[in-house]
Motif scaffolding. Structure first.
Motif, mmCIF file in Angstrom:
data_model
loop_
_atom_site.group_PDB
_atom_site.id
_atom_site.type_symbol
_atom_site.label_atom_id
_atom_site.label_comp_id
_atom_site.label_asym_id
_atom_site.label_seq_id
_atom_site.Cartn_x
_atom_site.Cartn_y
_atom_site.Cartn_z
ATOM 1 N N MET A 1 -40.028 -25.671 19.658
ATOM 2 C CA MET A 1 -40.036 -24.566 18.614
ATOM 3 C C MET A 1 -41.073 -23.817 18.705
ATOM 4 S SD MET A 1 -39.346 -25.152 14.765
ATOM 5 C CE MET A 1 -38.011 -24.002 14.187
ATOM 6 N N ALA A 2 -40.956 -22.281 18.550
ATOM 7 C CA ALA A 2 -42.105 -21.400 18.842
ATOM 8 C C ALA A 2 -42.962 -21.530 17.434
ATOM 9 C CB ALA A 2 -41.680 -20.149 18.967
ATOM 10 N N GLU A 3 -44.301 -21.194 17.848
ATOM 11 C CA GLU A 3 -45.209 -21.272 16.612
ATOM 12 C C GLU A 3 -44.893 -20.045 15.754
ATOM 13 O OE1 GLU A 3 -49.343 -21.387 17.439
ATOM 14 O OE2 GLU A 3 -49.322 -22.492 19.344
ATOM 15 N N LYS A 4 -45.452 -20.330 14.519
ATOM 16 C CA LYS A 4 -45.038 -19.520 13.420
ATOM 17 C C LYS A 4 -46.217 -18.209 13.433
ATOM 18 C CE LYS A 4 -44.117 -19.182 8.664
ATOM 19 N NZ LYS A 4 -43.969 -19.855 7.320
ATOM 20 N N PRO A 5 -45.862 -16.896 13.760
ATOM 21 C CA PRO A 5 -46.899 -15.812 13.739
ATOM 22 C C PRO A 5 -47.518 -15.792 12.487
ATOM 23 C CG PRO A 5 -44.657 -14.827 13.310
ATOM 24 C CD PRO A 5 -44.489 -16.498 13.536
ATOM 25 N N GLN A 6 -48.898 -15.629 12.808
ATOM 26 C CA GLN A 6 -49.959 -15.385 11.674
ATOM 27 C C GLN A 6 -50.094 -14.043 11.313
ATOM 28 O OE1 GLN A 6 -51.288 -18.172 10.079
ATOM 29 N NE2 GLN A 6 -49.904 -19.226 11.198
#
Length: 187
Positions: free
Chosen positions: A1-6
């Motif tokens: 799963m891709a990292e959550k954008p900050q």
């Protein structure tokens, strides 16, 4: 799963309130320079090379010396009214513009703009114009949000003489007609 954008952290200028990257396009860029050198030196590295601290000390000293709490009796210079984007608002020229607009091929309306700049109360002026030329005259907000007088009919032929006789403060050299999109002096 891709990292959550900050979320992006934006640094706002403490002088003008714009994002620091956009200070150079604001109205107070010279005042912003000391703040930018101190708080965001990575955005404008050319300021560090140019100033080496001497110019910024002078500007910050000037800003500190002109504080609001000073109650001295020295006269303040006139404040220039600035519009958003740093544009300077120009003072209105004291001139009266008379324009004839045709509607429905045969009917016409004469528009008078700028009479209030000579201290004439527009409501009284519209009544006098309506009585003199036996026609309808009313106050209308024009496209520039300024009030103007609309008089039914083509009264441009007698209006200059009537204005100069009724209000002697209005010089004939300040009255202009709009003909074919060009401003033509009435005199």
């Amino acid at each position: 799963m891709a990292e959550k954008p900050q979320p992006v952290q934006v640094l706002y200028c403490g002088v003008c309130g714009l994002p620091a990257e956009y200070c150079e396009f604001g109205p107070d860029f010279e005042k912003c320079k000391p703040w930018l050198i101190q708080n965001a030196p990575d955005l404008y590295p050319e300021f560090l090379k140019e100033s080496n601290g001497t110019e910024t000390d002078k500007v910050s000293h000037k800003l500190q010396s002109t504080s609001i709490s000073e109650g001295s009796s020295t006269s303040k210079p006139e404040e220039v009214k600035r519009l958003p984007g740093g544009k300077i608002k120009k003072k209105d020229k004291q001139e009266i513009i008379i324009e004839k607009v045709t509607r429905n091929k045969r009917k016409s309306i004469t528009t008078i703009k700028g009479l209030e700049l000579f201290g004439v109360k527009l409501s009284d002026a519209s009544k006098k114009l309506g009585k003199k030329f036996a026609t309808g005259a009313s106050l209308v907000k024009g496209p520039t949000e300024k009030e103007q007088i609309d008089v039914q009919g083509d009264i441009a032929y007698d209006i200059v003489e009537f204005i100069t006789k009724t209000w002697p403060d209005v010089p004939e050299s300040a009255i202009f007609f709009i003909e074919d999109g060009k401003k033509v002096p009435a005199a």
